[in-house]
Write a protein that holds these residues in place. Sequence first.
Motif, short mmCIF file in Angstrom:
data_model
loop_
_atom_site.label_atom_id
_atom_site.label_comp_id
_atom_site.label_asym_id
_atom_site.label_seq_id
_atom_site.Cartn_x
_atom_site.Cartn_y
_atom_site.Cartn_z
N LEU A 1 0.87 -1.18 0.00
CA LEU A 1 0.00 0.00 0.00
C LEU A 1 0.91 1.23 0.00
N TYR A 2 0.85 2.05 1.05
CA TYR A 2 1.75 3.21 1.12
C TYR A 2 2.69 3.09 2.33
N ASN A 3 2.90 1.86 2.79
CA ASN A 3 3.74 1.62 3.95
C ASN A 3 5.17 1.31 3.51
N ASN B 1 7.49 8.27 -9.44
CA ASN B 1 6.42 8.63 -8.51
C ASN B 1 6.66 7.90 -7.19
N GLY B 2 6.48 8.62 -6.09
CA GLY B 2 6.56 7.98 -4.78
C GLY B 2 7.35 8.77 -3.76
N ASP B 3 6.65 9.24 -2.71
CA ASP B 3 7.27 9.86 -1.54
C ASP B 3 8.09 11.10 -1.85
N ILE B 4 7.64 11.92 -2.79
CA ILE B 4 8.24 13.24 -2.97
C ILE B 4 7.43 14.20 -2.11
N THR B 5 7.95 14.51 -0.94
CA THR B 5 7.18 15.30 0.03
C THR B 5 7.82 16.65 0.34
#
Length: 311
Positions: free
Chosen positions: A169-171, A193-197
């Motif tokens: 999921l997003y874990n 894409n993924g965890d660009i915060t």
Amino acid sequence: MQLALAPLQTYTDYHFRNAHIAIFKGVDKFYAPYLKLNNDGTIKNAPKIDILPENNPRINIIPQLMACSEQEFFTMSDYIEDLGYSEVNWNMGCPYPMVTNRNLGAGILNKPSDLFKLFDTIFPKLKIGLGVKMRMGLESTAEILEILPRLNDYPLTEIIIHARYAKQLYNGGCDHERFMECISLTNHSLTYNGDITTNEEFDFLRTKFSTVQSWMIGRGAMVNPGLFEEIKFGTIDSGDVYRNKLMLLSEHLTNSLLNCNPDRGYALSKMKSYWEYLSESLSDGNQLYRKVKKAKDITELTDHLQYFLLD
């Protein structure tokens, strides 16, 4: 460098897209949440309305669909084409079991023979461009190592990879080392894409994946809608300026929701869901969201926001 807003179901609809582009800058492409079908095979109404050109007048938008058969695919892609779009994105990344158990979203990634059989039947009939957004696999990021090289045989417009496998999921963290392997396996335009915060996280990824020129941001932009400006222009608003922008964003969202549906309860529910994310970027966000969550009317919610953001 191209920056895109990810398609997040129930969040990045045309209300949010129009509000965002009115207040913030830096997004090159917006991806609409996927079209989906009713049990009778017709397209659900809300996502149909979401991509109507009149609801996206100033937006470079790529519609998305999710299908597991040729018939499902063309039911949605024909509708998208009839609206005048020249490209569609196929969601092969949704990780939730209620989706993957039906061989939809990332549920097709551990069935490569089924996936490529679909491609072989669809591409000869396809009249618009097709890109895919995918996880690295259903149960392991290693699954992408079999799929990705074979995608070179098809004229895809792009491949967007969320650097996790679906059952995460997003874990847990993204698998950056596996994504590095992916770069050498594809001839297609590749988007990370993924965890660009944060801007700092983006700088780390841009240095690590120096050949990648296209980036997609989802949850990070829901928490901080100014993230695109920070990355692209180096613009970091002062606290007061940022709070004013959030207030303007909220007003745009509220007005758009009420114009679409006069049910004030609908607007209240949607705004509470937006502010669950938006409040995370503020030092007093927990206190603000507690007030927002308890609001019984959209006017009360707006009053709380004005008190916290403007006073």
